[in-house]
Design a protein around this motif. Structure first.
Motif, PDB file in Angstrom:
ATOM      1  N   THR A  20      13.600  49.636  75.446  1.00  0.00           N
ATOM      2  CA  THR A  20      12.823  50.789  75.903  1.00  0.00           C
ATOM      3  C   THR A  20      11.633  51.043  74.980  1.00  0.00           C
ATOM      4  O   THR A  20      10.531  51.315  75.437  1.00  0.00           O
ATOM      5  CB  THR A  20      13.707  52.051  75.975  1.00  0.00           C
ATOM      6  N   LEU A  21      11.865  50.951  73.681  1.00  0.00           N
ATOM      7  CA  LEU A  21      10.805  51.189  72.691  1.00  0.00           C
ATOM      8  C   LEU A  21       9.864  49.997  72.547  1.00  0.00           C
ATOM      9  O   LEU A  21       8.828  50.112  71.900  1.00  0.00           O
ATOM     10  CB  LEU A  21      11.421  51.504  71.324  1.00  0.00           C
ATOM     11  N   GLN A  22      10.255  48.869  73.127  1.00  0.00           N
ATOM     12  CA  GLN A  22       9.521  47.614  72.947  1.00  0.00           C
ATOM     13  C   GLN A  22       9.368  47.306  71.459  1.00  0.00           C
ATOM     14  O   GLN A  22       8.316  46.889  70.982  1.00  0.00           O
ATOM     15  CB  GLN A  22       8.163  47.674  73.650  1.00  0.00           C
ATOM     16  N   ALA A  23      10.462  47.537  70.733  1.00  0.00           N
ATOM     17  CA  ALA A  23      10.469  47.293  69.290  1.00  0.00           C
ATOM     18  C   ALA A  23      10.498  45.791  69.041  1.00  0.00           C
ATOM     19  O   ALA A  23      11.119  45.031  69.776  1.00  0.00           O
ATOM     20  CB  ALA A  23      11.681  47.961  68.649  1.00  0.00           C
ATOM     21  N   ARG A  24       9.813  45.402  68.006  1.00  0.00           N
ATOM     22  CA  ARG A  24       9.783  43.995  67.613  1.00  0.00           C
ATOM     23  C   ARG A  24      10.022  43.909  66.109  1.00  0.00           C
ATOM     24  O   ARG A  24       9.730  44.863  65.392  1.00  0.00           O
ATOM     25  CB  ARG A  24       8.449  43.362  67.981  1.00  0.00           C
ATOM     26  N   PRO A  25      10.549  42.792  65.664  1.00  0.00           N
ATOM     27  CA  PRO A  25      10.684  42.644  64.210  1.00  0.00           C
ATOM     28  C   PRO A  25       9.301  42.697  63.561  1.00  0.00           C
ATOM     29  O   PRO A  25       8.333  42.175  64.113  1.00  0.00           O
ATOM     30  CB  PRO A  25      11.327  41.265  64.039  1.00  0.00           C
ATOM     31  N   SER A  26       9.220  43.338  62.408  1.00  0.00           N
ATOM     32  CA  SER A  26       7.924  43.420  61.726  1.00  0.00           C
ATOM     33  C   SER A  26       7.534  42.057  61.191  1.00  0.00           C
ATOM     34  O   SER A  26       8.354  41.149  61.077  1.00  0.00           O
ATOM     35  CB  SER A  26       7.992  44.433  60.586  1.00  0.00           C
ATOM     36  N   HIS A  27       6.268  41.915  60.852  1.00  0.00           N
ATOM     37  CA  HIS A  27       5.775  40.653  60.298  1.00  0.00           C
ATOM     38  C   HIS A  27       6.401  40.342  58.948  1.00  0.00           C
ATOM     39  O   HIS A  27       6.477  39.192  58.546  1.00  0.00           O
ATOM     40  CB  HIS A  27       4.247  40.686  60.170  1.00  0.00           C
ATOM     41  N   THR A  28       6.860  41.388  58.248  1.00  0.00           N
ATOM     42  CA  THR A  28       7.459  41.184  56.928  1.00  0.00           C
ATOM     43  C   THR A  28       8.932  40.840  57.013  1.00  0.00           C
ATOM     44  O   THR A  28       9.538  40.480  56.020  1.00  0.00           O
ATOM     45  CB  THR A  28       7.302  42.443  56.060  1.00  0.00           C
ATOM     46  N   SER A  29       9.515  40.950  58.204  1.00  0.00           N
ATOM     47  CA  SER A  29      10.939  40.698  58.368  1.00  0.00           C
ATOM     48  C   SER A  29      11.175  39.201  58.539  1.00  0.00           C
ATOM     49  O   SER A  29      10.599  38.570  59.410  1.00  0.00           O
ATOM     50  CB  SER A  29      11.476  41.455  59.582  1.00  0.00           C
ATOM     51  N   SER A  30      12.037  38.646  57.704  1.00  0.00           N
ATOM     52  CA  SER A  30      12.308  37.215  57.784  1.00  0.00           C
ATOM     53  C   SER A  30      13.625  36.915  58.472  1.00  0.00           C
ATOM     54  O   SER A  30      13.987  35.772  58.653  1.00  0.00           O
ATOM     55  CB  SER A  30      12.309  36.607  56.370  1.00  0.00           C
ATOM     56  N   THR A  31      14.341  37.967  58.865  1.00  0.00           N
ATOM     57  CA  THR A  31      15.637  37.785  59.496  1.00  0.00           C
ATOM     58  C   THR A  31      15.466  37.589  60.993  1.00  0.00           C
ATOM     59  O   THR A  31      14.538  38.104  61.594  1.00  0.00           O
ATOM     60  CB  THR A  31      16.513  39.027  59.238  1.00  0.00           C
ATOM     61  N   VAL A  77      20.537  47.927  71.623  1.00  0.00           N
ATOM     62  CA  VAL A  77      19.767  46.866  72.293  1.00  0.00           C
ATOM     63  C   VAL A  77      18.905  47.486  73.396  1.00  0.00           C
ATOM     64  O   VAL A  77      17.720  47.165  73.532  1.00  0.00           O
ATOM     65  CB  VAL A  77      20.708  45.776  72.860  1.00  0.00           C
ATOM     66  N   GLU A  78      19.491  48.389  74.183  1.00  0.00           N
ATOM     67  CA  GLU A  78      18.748  49.075  75.247  1.00  0.00           C
ATOM     68  C   GLU A  78      17.592  49.896  74.667  1.00  0.00           C
ATOM     69  O   GLU A  78      16.486  49.902  75.209  1.00  0.00           O
ATOM     70  CB  GLU A  78      19.696  49.977  76.045  1.00  0.00           C
ATOM     71  N   GLN A  79      17.825  50.571  73.538  1.00  0.00           N
ATOM     72  CA  GLN A  79      16.776  51.362  72.899  1.00  0.00           C
ATOM     73  C   GLN A  79      15.642  50.462  72.406  1.00  0.00           C
ATOM     74  O   GLN A  79      14.465  50.813  72.547  1.00  0.00           O
ATOM     75  CB  GLN A  79      17.373  52.167  71.740  1.00  0.00           C
ATOM     76  N   ARG A  80      15.983  49.313  71.855  1.00  0.00           N
ATOM     77  CA  ARG A  80      14.937  48.381  71.401  1.00  0.00           C
ATOM     78  C   ARG A  80      14.075  47.928  72.575  1.00  0.00           C
ATOM     79  O   ARG A  80      12.855  47.806  72.445  1.00  0.00           O
ATOM     80  CB  ARG A  80      15.564  47.186  70.684  1.00  0.00           C
TER      81      ARG A  80
END
Length: 192
Positions: free
Chosen positions: A68-79, A63-66
């Motif tokens: 830091t990376l400012q990761a987001r679910p991709s547009h193709t991800s439906s979950t 969760v902390e890495q997400r």
């Protein structure tokens, strides 16, 4: 500088059309964020970068890495983003060169098949090393002992130890090198 190293290694490999980055033990994700930020300025490298894989068993650190990376679910991800299993994560890149990011609990779970650049900033240092000193009787393990005042001191094992019997036959040194450190866990992880 580590981002420059990744680009340099990719070039040394002949600039393969696809390349993958794997970080083992990414901590808070700062190094990975720095690598992605630095490599974003080399469009050919980022075009070749298919994905980034982080080997991290801790859900809290993921969760902390997400973050830091400012990761987001991709547009193709439906979950839903809270469901970590089948979410495809993306880190925004320079001029639309986003990077897909995936997390794994084990190095064995990382996909194979394309050239891969590995980094293990702190994880390899966490493996305990054995230190050996060359003596007239052969390699002896350096141990920690108590001195007469109750403090610590280094001593050499008077006899071969199980570690020196197992590891010393594999020690390769430069001429004149009398002290070496061997970390079998780090070596086996590196060779995996």
């Amino acid at each position: 500088l580590i981002g420059v190293w990744f680009v340099s290694e990719w070039q040394r490999l002949g600039k393969p059309a696809q390349i993958r980055i794997v970080e083992v033990g990414p901590g808070r994700g700062t190094l990975c964020a720095d690598i992605l930020r630095a490599t974003a300025t080399w469009p050919p490298f980022r075009d070749a970068l298919t994905d980034v894989h982080l080997v991290e068993p801790s859900l809290t650190l993921r969760v902390e890495q997400r973050r830091t990376l400012q990761a987001r679910p991709s547009h193709t991800s439906s979950t839903k983003p809270e469901e970590t299993k089948s979410v495809e994560w993306v880190v925004e890149g320079h001029e639309g060169r986003d990077a897909r990011v995936a997390w794994h609990s084990s190095l064995e779970d990382v996909p194979h098949g394309i050239p891969t650049l590995f980094i293990g900033q702190e994880v390899l240092d966490a493996f305990p090393p054995y230190q050996f000193v060359r003596t007239a009787e052969g390699w002896r393990e350096k141990l920690v002992d108590l001195d007469d005042q109750g403090g610590f001191r280094f001593v050499l094992a008077p006899q071969p130890t199980p570690a020196s019997r197992a590891l010393a036959p594999h020690i390769i040194t430069e001429d004149g090198e009398d002290t070496v450190e061997v970390a079998p866990g780090a070596t086996s992880t590196r060779e995996a």
